[in-house]
Design a protein around this motif. Structure first.
Motif, PDB file in Angstrom:
ATOM      1  N   LEU A 236       0.555  -1.637  -0.014  1.00 60.61           N
ATOM      2  CA  LEU A 236      -0.627  -0.143  -0.310  1.00 60.61           C
ATOM      3  C   LEU A 236       0.766   0.976   0.180  1.00 60.61           C
ATOM      4  CD1 LEU A 236      -3.092  -0.779   2.274  1.00 60.61           C
ATOM      5  CD2 LEU A 236      -3.033  -0.127  -0.072  1.00 60.61           C
ATOM      6  N   GLU A 237       1.641   0.953   0.168  1.00 57.55           N
ATOM      7  CA  GLU A 237       3.278   2.598   0.468  1.00 57.55           C
ATOM      8  C   GLU A 237       3.281   3.019  -1.089  1.00 57.55           C
ATOM      9  OE1 GLU A 237       6.112  -1.108   0.119  1.00 57.55           O
ATOM     10  OE2 GLU A 237       3.785  -0.373   0.605  1.00 57.55           O
ATOM     11  N   TYR A 238       3.026   1.673  -2.238  1.00 61.54           N
ATOM     12  CA  TYR A 238       3.828   1.861  -3.343  1.00 61.54           C
ATOM     13  C   TYR A 238       2.805   2.966  -4.002  1.00 61.54           C
ATOM     14  CZ  TYR A 238       6.436  -1.787  -4.624  1.00 61.54           C
ATOM     15  OH  TYR A 238       7.178  -3.059  -4.698  1.00 61.54           O
ATOM     16  N   MET A 239       3.542   4.461  -5.200  1.00 58.71           N
ATOM     17  CA  MET A 239       2.937   5.283  -5.874  1.00 58.71           C
ATOM     18  C   MET A 239       2.420   4.922  -6.676  1.00 58.71           C
ATOM     19  SD  MET A 239       3.267   7.155  -3.161  1.00 58.71           S
ATOM     20  CE  MET A 239       2.639   8.260  -3.750  1.00 58.71           C
ATOM     21  N   ALA A 240       1.702   6.009  -7.892  1.00 59.47           N
ATOM     22  CA  ALA A 240       0.879   5.485  -8.718  1.00 59.47           C
ATOM     23  C   ALA A 240       1.561   4.714 -10.268  1.00 59.47           C
ATOM     24  CB  ALA A 240       0.703   7.310  -9.625  1.00 59.47           C
ATOM     25  N   ASN A 241       2.740   4.654  -9.498  1.00 56.77           N
ATOM     26  CA  ASN A 241       4.460   4.670 -11.328  1.00 56.77           C
ATOM     27  C   ASN A 241       5.434   3.758 -10.902  1.00 56.77           C
ATOM     28  OD1 ASN A 241       3.657   6.360 -13.038  1.00 56.77           O
ATOM     29  ND2 ASN A 241       5.097   7.850 -12.779  1.00 56.77           N
ATOM     30  N   THR A 242       4.877   3.274  -9.079  1.00 61.60           N
ATOM     31  CA  THR A 242       6.182   1.772  -8.813  1.00 61.60           C
ATOM     32  C   THR A 242       5.899   0.693  -9.454  1.00 61.60           C
ATOM     33  OG1 THR A 242       5.696   2.917  -6.224  1.00 61.60           O
ATOM     34  CG2 THR A 242       7.090   1.098  -6.961  1.00 61.60           C
ATOM     35  N   LEU A 243       4.840   0.317  -9.829  1.00 65.00           N
ATOM     36  CA  LEU A 243       4.841  -1.502 -10.353  1.00 65.00           C
ATOM     37  C   LEU A 243       5.336  -0.727 -11.943  1.00 65.00           C
ATOM     38  CD1 LEU A 243       1.326  -2.251  -9.805  1.00 65.00           C
ATOM     39  CD2 LEU A 243       3.213  -3.158  -8.664  1.00 65.00           C
ATOM     40  N   LYS A 244       5.017   0.408 -12.778  1.00 63.74           N
ATOM     41  CA  LYS A 244       5.447   0.970 -13.956  1.00 63.74           C
ATOM     42  C   LYS A 244       6.599   0.753 -14.235  1.00 63.74           C
ATOM     43  CE  LYS A 244       5.542   5.167 -16.722  1.00 63.74           C
ATOM     44  NZ  LYS A 244       5.301   4.108 -18.352  1.00 63.74           N
ATOM     45  N   GLU A 245       7.621   1.492 -13.493  1.00 62.36           N
ATOM     46  CA  GLU A 245       9.308   1.182 -12.760  1.00 62.36           C
ATOM     47  C   GLU A 245       9.407  -0.485 -12.586  1.00 62.36           C
ATOM     48  OE1 GLU A 245       9.567   3.543 -10.278  1.00 62.36           O
ATOM     49  OE2 GLU A 245       9.153   4.984 -10.506  1.00 62.36           O
ATOM     50  N   GLU A 246       8.654  -1.178 -12.185  1.00 63.97           N
ATOM     51  CA  GLU A 246       9.327  -2.822 -11.521  1.00 63.97           C
ATOM     52  C   GLU A 246       8.847  -3.152 -13.600  1.00 63.97           C
ATOM     53  OE1 GLU A 246       7.390  -4.447  -8.913  1.00 63.97           O
ATOM     54  OE2 GLU A 246       8.491  -3.069  -7.190  1.00 63.97           O
ATOM     55  N   TYR A 247       8.332  -2.957 -13.729  1.00 61.84           N
ATOM     56  CA  TYR A 247       7.506  -3.789 -14.763  1.00 61.84           C
ATOM     57  C   TYR A 247       8.237  -3.337 -16.301  1.00 61.84           C
ATOM     58  CZ  TYR A 247       5.235  -4.709 -19.336  1.00 61.84           C
ATOM     59  OH  TYR A 247       4.872  -5.282 -20.315  1.00 61.84           O
ATOM     60  N   GLU A 248       9.271  -2.017 -16.133  1.00 59.40           N
ATOM     61  CA  GLU A 248      10.143  -1.877 -17.499  1.00 59.40           C
ATOM     62  C   GLU A 248      11.117  -2.086 -16.686  1.00 59.40           C
ATOM     63  OE1 GLU A 248       9.244   2.835 -17.564  1.00 59.40           O
ATOM     64  OE2 GLU A 248       7.728   2.538 -18.527  1.00 59.40           O
ATOM     65  N   ARG A 249      11.955  -1.918 -15.754  1.00 62.97           N
ATOM     66  CA  ARG A 249      12.965  -2.947 -15.316  1.00 62.97           C
ATOM     67  C   ARG A 249      13.398  -3.680 -14.978  1.00 62.97           C
ATOM     68  NH1 ARG A 249      13.022  -3.524  -8.553  1.00 62.97           N
ATOM     69  NH2 ARG A 249      11.455  -5.513  -9.860  1.00 62.97           N
ATOM     70  N   ASP A 250      11.955  -5.011 -15.197  1.00 60.01           N
ATOM     71  CA  ASP A 250      12.173  -6.184 -15.775  1.00 60.01           C
ATOM     72  C   ASP A 250      12.514  -6.545 -17.105  1.00 60.01           C
ATOM     73  OD1 ASP A 250      12.019  -6.911 -13.242  1.00 60.01           O
ATOM     74  OD2 ASP A 250       9.885  -7.819 -13.356  1.00 60.01           O
ATOM     75  N   HIS A 251      11.756  -5.874 -17.453  1.00 58.85           N
ATOM     76  CA  HIS A 251      12.292  -6.295 -19.256  1.00 58.85           C
ATOM     77  C   HIS A 251      13.245  -5.486 -19.896  1.00 58.85           C
ATOM     78  CE1 HIS A 251       8.444  -7.659 -21.500  1.00 58.85           C
ATOM     79  NE2 HIS A 251       8.070  -7.358 -19.831  1.00 58.85           N
ATOM     80  N   ALA A 252      13.699  -4.267 -19.464  1.00 60.81           N
ATOM     81  CA  ALA A 252      15.256  -3.828 -19.609  1.00 60.81           C
ATOM     82  C   ALA A 252      16.307  -5.205 -18.979  1.00 60.81           C
ATOM     83  CB  ALA A 252      14.798  -2.396 -18.857  1.00 60.81           C
ATOM     84  N   ARG A 253      15.204  -5.916 -18.249  1.00 59.43           N
ATOM     85  CA  ARG A 253      16.551  -6.732 -17.257  1.00 59.43           C
ATOM     86  C   ARG A 253      16.437  -8.503 -18.449  1.00 59.43           C
ATOM     87  NH1 ARG A 253      15.785  -6.231 -10.756  1.00 59.43           N
ATOM     88  NH2 ARG A 253      17.100  -3.907 -11.351  1.00 59.43           N
ATOM     89  N   GLY A 254      15.808  -7.855 -19.367  1.00 61.12           N
ATOM     90  CA  GLY A 254      15.628  -9.352 -19.985  1.00 61.12           C
ATOM     91  C   GLY A 254      14.518 -10.289 -19.476  1.00 61.12           C
ATOM     92  N   THR A 257       8.362 -10.053 -17.699  1.00 60.80           N
ATOM     93  CA  THR A 257       7.172 -10.123 -16.592  1.00 60.80           C
ATOM     94  C   THR A 257       6.267 -10.072 -17.561  1.00 60.80           C
ATOM     95  OG1 THR A 257       9.017  -9.668 -15.379  1.00 60.80           O
ATOM     96  CG2 THR A 257       6.608  -8.735 -14.728  1.00 60.80           C
ATOM     97  N   ALA A 258       5.168  -9.941 -17.163  1.00 57.77           N
ATOM     98  CA  ALA A 258       3.345  -9.769 -17.276  1.00 57.77           C
ATOM     99  C   ALA A 258       3.436  -8.122 -17.391  1.00 57.77           C
ATOM    100  CB  ALA A 258       2.954 -10.953 -17.149  1.00 57.77           C
ATOM    101  N   MET A 259       2.593  -7.929 -18.131  1.00 59.59           N
ATOM    102  CA  MET A 259       1.644  -6.682 -17.522  1.00 59.59           C
ATOM    103  C   MET A 259       0.937  -6.578 -16.219  1.00 59.59           C
ATOM    104  SD  MET A 259      -0.156  -3.893 -20.057  1.00 59.59           S
ATOM    105  CE  MET A 259      -1.304  -4.925 -20.355  1.00 59.59           C
ATOM    106  N   PRO A 260       1.215  -6.261 -15.445  1.00 58.89           N
ATOM    107  CA  PRO A 260       0.546  -5.838 -14.453  1.00 58.89           C
ATOM    108  C   PRO A 260      -0.836  -5.344 -14.748  1.00 58.89           C
ATOM    109  CG  PRO A 260       1.833  -3.669 -14.240  1.00 58.89           C
ATOM    110  CD  PRO A 260       2.246  -4.545 -15.101  1.00 58.89           C
ATOM    111  N   GLU A 261      -1.647  -6.646 -13.818  1.00 55.18           N
ATOM    112  CA  GLU A 261      -2.621  -6.097 -13.628  1.00 55.18           C
ATOM    113  C   GLU A 261      -3.876  -5.313 -13.592  1.00 55.18           C
ATOM    114  OE1 GLU A 261      -4.813 -10.649 -13.078  1.00 55.18           O
ATOM    115  OE2 GLU A 261      -2.586 -11.280 -12.560  1.00 55.18           O
TER     116      GLU A 261
END
Length: 304
Positions: A236-254, A257-261
């Motif tokens: 619940l502490e996450y901000m609006a862009n936190t999952l977006k940053e994690e999603y983009e970070r994972d894909h940058a690392r190869g 990760t599926a798109m957050p639901e």
């Protein structure tokens, strides 16, 4: 009322720009008031982001809160500047003789490991044991919640077939429980994890109370019946862009990760996610601080 933090902490400027009430140590020390003393064990790799996320909510209550940060002496951080750690963080040896009104133990990206294989597990166990006598109430987040369930109650985590990643609906099971006072019957919260815990094991444990669950994300909020341990398996502490940053970070690392639901508008990653869980985040932290810390902690530790 404000949070009391070091004047030089980078999060201070960010929070002030967001109109969060922040007071530096010099001004707070001049006030005739006893602030709550909160210790944050920050196990997340990007420590400055986590500091800011947590301080946003700890600074949004009527209580004055003095913040201290704790790091693991048995683990070398590769993602946080050493000068930042030396300036703002303490080790357990530096605080073991102190008492705190509340404590937060964050998540950590070590879910793929068994608890006993985590390099700082022994130190963390010692800290979790220490909280029983030195902290009024401890809030555990994500992996921190799973670690607390395993250490204190013998409930292990289990791998999921796919990452639990997105924004999910949760049902409040105990609306009279203080932790969820003011919550809607159904509320949203972010999750980002590869493991889960057993609903049945928690329901059958005599010392635990289940507070909120999700049909899609499973167990979310639970607590020990004495209020000493609060566990939240999501973020619940996450901000609006936190999952977006994690999603983009994972894909940058190869990492595929599926798109957050239930996250991007119309499931379009080009669109800006909305912060749809902010009010319940504020309620969670303010309820914990008020009912489990402020209302329960002794004015002077060692006195009834």
């Amino acid at each position: 009322m404000p949070i009391k933090i070091p004047r030089e902490l980078p999060a201070k400027e960010i929070l002030e720009e967001e109109n969060i009430f922040v007071m530096d140590e010099q001004r707070a020390d001049a006030q005739e008031i006893r602030p709550l003393s909160i210790l944050i064990l920050n196990l997340m790799p990007e420590k400055q982001k986590t500091e800011t996320q947590l301080l946003r909510y700890l600074g949004n209550t009527p209580l004055q809160v003095r913040i201290s940060f704790l790091r693991m002496a048995s683990h070398e951080s590769k993602t946080t500047n050493q000068n930042h750690l030396d300036t703002f963080y303490k080790t357990f040896e530096e605080v073991r003789d102190k008492t705190f009104d509340g404590m937060i133990i964050t998540g950590s990206p070590v879910e793929h490991l068994s608890f006993t294989d985590v390099d700082y597990w022994e130190e963390l166990q010692e800290i979790m044991d220490w909280t029983n006598d030195h902290v009024t109430s401890t809030l555990h987040i994500c992996w921190g919640a799973q670690a607390a369930l395993y250490h204190h109650y013998g409930i292990d985590k289990h791998p999921l077939p796919k990452k639990c990643f997105g924004i999910f609906e949760h049902d409040v099971l105990t609306p009279k429980e203080r932790l969820v006072r003011g919550f809607d019957e159904v509320f949203l919260a972010p999750h980002s994890r590869y493991t889960t815990v057993s609903l049945e094991e928690i329901e059958n444990h005599p010392e635990l109370q289940l507070i909120a669950v999700s049909d899609d994300a499973g167990v979310f909020l639970l607590a020990s019946k004495d209020g000493k341990h609060i566990m939240a398996t999501g973020h619940l502490e996450y901000m609006a862009n936190t999952l977006k940053e994690e999603y983009e970070r994972d894909h940058a690392r190869g990492i595929d990760t599926a798109m957050p639901e239930n996250y991007y508008p119309n499931n379009d990653p080009e669109k800006q996610p909305k912060h749809r869980w902010k009010s319940h985040s504020s309620l969670l932290f303010s309820n914990w601080l008020n009912y489990y810390v402020y209302q329960e902690t002794p004015y002077v530790w060692g006195e009834e």
